[in-house]
Design a protein around this motif. Structure first.
Motif, PDB file in Angstrom:
ATOM      1  N   LYS A 198      -8.034   6.061   5.977  1.00 43.99           N
ATOM      2  CA  LYS A 198      -8.086   7.512   5.867  1.00 43.99           C
ATOM      3  C   LYS A 198      -9.508   7.972   5.537  1.00 43.99           C
ATOM      4  O   LYS A 198     -10.127   7.495   4.596  1.00 43.99           O
ATOM      5  CB  LYS A 198      -7.118   7.992   4.778  1.00 43.99           C
ATOM      6  CG  LYS A 198      -7.034   9.505   4.645  1.00 43.99           C
ATOM      7  CD  LYS A 198      -6.030   9.899   3.583  1.00 43.99           C
ATOM      8  CE  LYS A 198      -5.947  11.409   3.447  1.00 43.99           C
ATOM      9  NZ  LYS A 198      -4.980  11.815   2.395  1.00 43.99           N
ATOM     10  N   ASP A 199     -10.032   8.894   6.340  1.00 44.63           N
ATOM     11  CA  ASP A 199     -11.354   9.462   6.069  1.00 44.63           C
ATOM     12  C   ASP A 199     -11.256  10.507   4.960  1.00 44.63           C
ATOM     13  O   ASP A 199     -10.186  11.077   4.736  1.00 44.63           O
ATOM     14  CB  ASP A 199     -11.904  10.106   7.342  1.00 44.63           C
ATOM     15  CG  ASP A 199     -12.260   9.069   8.403  1.00 44.63           C
ATOM     16  OD1 ASP A 199     -13.006   8.129   8.063  1.00 44.63           O
ATOM     17  OD2 ASP A 199     -11.789   9.196   9.546  1.00 44.63           O
ATOM     18  N   LEU A 218       0.818  -1.218   0.000  1.00 47.00           N
ATOM     19  CA  LEU A 218       0.000   0.000   0.000  1.00 47.00           C
ATOM     20  C   LEU A 218       0.846   1.261   0.000  1.00 47.00           C
ATOM     21  O   LEU A 218       0.550   2.237  -0.656  1.00 47.00           O
ATOM     22  CB  LEU A 218      -0.909   0.025   1.232  1.00 47.00           C
ATOM     23  CG  LEU A 218      -1.915  -1.128   1.343  1.00 47.00           C
ATOM     24  CD1 LEU A 218      -2.742  -0.948   2.595  1.00 47.00           C
ATOM     25  CD2 LEU A 218      -2.803  -1.167   0.126  1.00 47.00           C
ATOM     26  N   ARG A 219       1.942   1.224   0.770  1.00 47.00           N
ATOM     27  CA  ARG A 219       2.820   2.392   0.861  1.00 47.00           C
ATOM     28  C   ARG A 219       2.028   3.660   1.139  1.00 47.00           C
ATOM     29  O   ARG A 219       2.141   4.659   0.442  1.00 47.00           O
ATOM     30  CB  ARG A 219       3.657   2.550  -0.416  1.00 47.00           C
ATOM     31  CG  ARG A 219       4.536   1.356  -0.709  1.00 47.00           C
ATOM     32  CD  ARG A 219       5.548   1.160   0.387  1.00 47.00           C
ATOM     33  NE  ARG A 219       6.355  -0.024   0.149  1.00 47.00           N
ATOM     34  CZ  ARG A 219       7.151  -0.551   1.047  1.00 47.00           C
ATOM     35  NH1 ARG A 219       7.216  -0.047   2.247  1.00 47.00           N
ATOM     36  NH2 ARG A 219       7.871  -1.620   0.768  1.00 47.00           N
ATOM     37  N   ASN A 220       1.162   3.596   2.142  1.00 45.97           N
ATOM     38  CA  ASN A 220       0.337   4.742   2.547  1.00 45.97           C
ATOM     39  C   ASN A 220      -0.675   5.147   1.487  1.00 45.97           C
ATOM     40  O   ASN A 220      -1.235   6.233   1.550  1.00 45.97           O
ATOM     41  CB  ASN A 220       1.207   5.950   2.919  1.00 45.97           C
ATOM     42  CG  ASN A 220       1.990   5.727   4.199  1.00 45.97           C
ATOM     43  OD1 ASN A 220       1.456   5.185   5.156  1.00 45.97           O
ATOM     44  ND2 ASN A 220       3.241   6.121   4.202  1.00 45.97           N
ATOM     45  N   ASN A 221      -0.889   4.323   0.496  1.00 40.92           N
ATOM     46  CA  ASN A 221      -1.873   4.629  -0.544  1.00 40.92           C
ATOM     47  C   ASN A 221      -3.217   4.073  -0.102  1.00 40.92           C
ATOM     48  O   ASN A 221      -3.574   2.946  -0.408  1.00 40.92           O
ATOM     49  CB  ASN A 221      -1.433   4.009  -1.876  1.00 40.92           C
ATOM     50  CG  ASN A 221      -2.385   4.365  -3.004  1.00 40.92           C
ATOM     51  OD1 ASN A 221      -3.309   5.146  -2.811  1.00 40.92           O
ATOM     52  ND2 ASN A 221      -2.160   3.791  -4.157  1.00 40.92           N
ATOM     53  N   HIS A 222      -3.970   4.885   0.648  1.00 45.29           N
ATOM     54  CA  HIS A 222      -5.224   4.405   1.235  1.00 45.29           C
ATOM     55  C   HIS A 222      -6.265   4.069   0.181  1.00 45.29           C
ATOM     56  O   HIS A 222      -7.214   3.345   0.448  1.00 45.29           O
ATOM     57  CB  HIS A 222      -5.771   5.452   2.208  1.00 45.29           C
ATOM     58  CG  HIS A 222      -4.917   5.665   3.410  1.00 45.29           C
ATOM     59  ND1 HIS A 222      -4.957   4.843   4.516  1.00 45.29           N
ATOM     60  CD2 HIS A 222      -3.967   6.600   3.674  1.00 45.29           C
ATOM     61  CE1 HIS A 222      -4.087   5.273   5.417  1.00 45.29           C
ATOM     62  NE2 HIS A 222      -3.475   6.331   4.933  1.00 45.29           N
ATOM     63  N   LEU A 260     -16.134  -0.826   3.188  1.00 43.83           N
ATOM     64  CA  LEU A 260     -15.733   0.555   3.435  1.00 43.83           C
ATOM     65  C   LEU A 260     -14.407   0.815   2.735  1.00 43.83           C
ATOM     66  O   LEU A 260     -13.496  -0.010   2.795  1.00 43.83           O
ATOM     67  CB  LEU A 260     -15.564   0.816   4.937  1.00 43.83           C
ATOM     68  CG  LEU A 260     -16.775   0.569   5.839  1.00 43.83           C
ATOM     69  CD1 LEU A 260     -16.393   0.742   7.301  1.00 43.83           C
ATOM     70  CD2 LEU A 260     -17.918   1.517   5.481  1.00 43.83           C
ATOM     71  N   SER A 261     -14.283   1.960   2.080  1.00 44.43           N
ATOM     72  CA  SER A 261     -13.029   2.319   1.420  1.00 44.43           C
ATOM     73  C   SER A 261     -12.922   3.828   1.276  1.00 44.43           C
ATOM     74  O   SER A 261     -13.935   4.528   1.155  1.00 44.43           O
ATOM     75  CB  SER A 261     -12.922   1.662   0.044  1.00 44.43           C
ATOM     76  OG  SER A 261     -11.724   2.045  -0.616  1.00 44.43           O
ATOM     77  N   HIS A 262     -11.692   4.318   1.266  1.00 47.57           N
ATOM     78  CA  HIS A 262     -11.434   5.737   1.016  1.00 47.57           C
ATOM     79  C   HIS A 262     -11.607   6.072  -0.465  1.00 47.57           C
ATOM     80  O   HIS A 262     -11.877   7.217  -0.825  1.00 47.57           O
ATOM     81  CB  HIS A 262     -10.007   6.074   1.464  1.00 47.57           C
ATOM     82  CG  HIS A 262      -9.564   7.455   1.126  1.00 47.57           C
ATOM     83  ND1 HIS A 262     -10.143   8.591   1.666  1.00 47.57           N
ATOM     84  CD2 HIS A 262      -8.606   7.904   0.276  1.00 47.57           C
ATOM     85  CE1 HIS A 262      -9.548   9.662   1.190  1.00 47.57           C
ATOM     86  NE2 HIS A 262      -8.628   9.292   0.340  1.00 47.57           N
TER      87      HIS A 262
END
Length: 449
Positions: free
Chosen positions: A413-414, A359-363, A427-429
């Protein structure tokens, strides 16, 4: 003159005795040196390692099943294809190495190399053999392929470099283990782990698994839960090492390799007496039919008692979160009642899946899948917290809800978008990700009907 001869003869005899004594002492220390368990060669930062009884047998099975292509490192091209080619060459050209390869247990460990890329090392349990003997046989096959072996002074054991036009490989022979890797730093970490009187492999969680896993199977896959999760997500591992975390231990999966499939089964042990999963038992197998078709990585928690699990993160039966007033079309403060808004529909599993290997912070690559017992109940319960969008997916106004209910490893992440399916709430960003998933589920539901 006679006295001079006697003196010279005495000096020669004394020198001979000293040399013999040093040789005997060296041989005695060699015999006295303990043989380390093959697990001790695993570097401290190892994410995954596989153990099996024979390199040759394991490679033959991975090659016939196609698993070898999955294990190949496409970024550095230093993976199982190179390893299998080397094993074939060594077995054909040297009987000593062939027996070493076929008759001794081994492991292959995967860790970040000196550049942070995934790399591997191989450790073979050889028993009491001298480094010189091993080097002699390796030199014979190396020279035939245009490679040169040179030694490098190192403590507590010497390192050897195999170099040629296509690159270099490093190895050492220490405490009954032959360890080889394309990355020198990784190899040095392995040597330190073997030399260390308290290596990472003495972790009580791993010790528990190594003593119970791997009975009559083709191999055992071990992985550090926190490092694997950190590597997949690109996040710091500390959030997953909070008290009672299920991610601060090891997992072991027994491998049964067949031509058409690879079967895996096993369990996790975190080394602590307490865990958020303590007293929980898996509630049936994972239902992969609910995973997005583009999912390539993820994990699932199966819980026999979801209420007990959630109560470890929430004190009381209610949460104060943001809801949505559909009449006035404005956000409002709402009370999220667990009995009414969650337990009325939630099943026994929750999954975190990604459509990228890392993911490397890729929400936008992540999605949560919460099993649902009843679609109508889920829609009614979640309605006060959803802002309608006119599509199958709606915006979840209750920010931070997954983390509050199920722990920091389920944080996204919202803002989040929600899709309520027949047997799952997603649920997904990413609106694109969840809209694509909603179309997949609705199409599948239509085909079933």
């Amino acid at each position: 003159m006679k006295k001079i001869r006697i003196i010279l003869l005495s000096v020669v005899l004394l020198a001979g005795l000293i040399a013999a004594g040093l040789g005997l002492r060296s041989y005695y220390l060699f015999l006295k040196q303990p043989v380390a368990p093959v697990f001790n060669a695993v570097p401290e930062n190892a994410v995954v390692f596989i153990k099996s009884g024979s390199i040759a047998d394991f490679i033959e099975k991975t090659r016939s099943s196609g698993l070898i292509d999955i294990l190949e490192n496409t970024e550095t091209h230093k993976g199982f294809h190179n390893l299998s080619a080397w094993v074939d060459s060594a077995s054909q050209q040297d009987d000593y190495l062939r027996k070493l390869i076929e008759e001794n247990e081994f492991l292959v460990s995967f860790s970040p190399d000196s550049l942070g890329r995934p790399s591997f090392l191989i450790a073979v349990k050889t028993g009491k053999i001298r480094s010189g003997t091993l080097k002699h046989h390796l030199t014979n096959i190396a020279e035939k392929s245009g490679y040169v072996i040179s030694s490098v002074n190192h403590r507590p054991a010497g390192l050897y470099r195999i170099s040629g036009d296509s690159g270099e490989t490093w190895y050492f022979n220490y405490r009954g283990l032959f360890v080889i890797s394309p990355d020198r730093t990784l190899l040095e970490q392995s040597m330190e782990a073997i030399h260390n009187p308290a290596p990472a492999t003495k972790d009580p969680a791993l010790a528990k698994l190594t003593g119970t896993a791997g009975k009559r199977v083709d191999g055992v896959l071990f992985f550090r839960n926190d490092l694997l999760f950190s590597y997949l997500t690109g996040l710091d591992k500390n959030p997953f090492l909070i008290k009672n975390s299920p991610f601060n231990g090891w997992s072991a999966l027994d491998l049964l390799i067949r031509k058409e499939k690879v079967q895996m089964s096993g369990f996790t042990w975190n080394g602590d007496e307490a865990s958020v999963l303590s007293r929980q038992t898996p509630a049936g197998p994972v239902d992969f039919s609910n995973f997005p078709s583009s999912a390539v990585a993820g994990f699932t928690l199966l819980m026999s008692d979801p209420v007990a699990y959630t109560q470890q993160f929430i004190s009381g039966d209610t949460l104060h979160v943001t809801g949505y007033d559909t009449i006035n079309a404005i956000p409002i403060r709402e009370v999220f009642r667990l009995n009414e808004h969650l337990w009325s529909w939630m099943g026994s599993s929750i999954s975190y899946v990604s459509r990228t290997p890392s993911l490397r912070n890729n929400h936008s690559s992540a999605m949560l899948l919460i099993s649902s017992r009843n679609r109508d109940s889920a829609e009614m319960a979640l309605r006060p917290f959803l802002q309608a969008s006119g599509e199958k997916t709606e915006k979840l106004m209750a920010y931070g809800l997954p983390q509050k209910l199920w722990g920091p490893w389920f944080d996204l992440k919202d803002p989040l978008y929600c899709y309520i399916g027949q047997d799952v709430v997603a649920l997904s960003h990413s609106r694109d990700f969840i809209n694509t998933y909603a179309r997949e589920k609705e199409t599948l539901a239509g085909e079933v009907q």
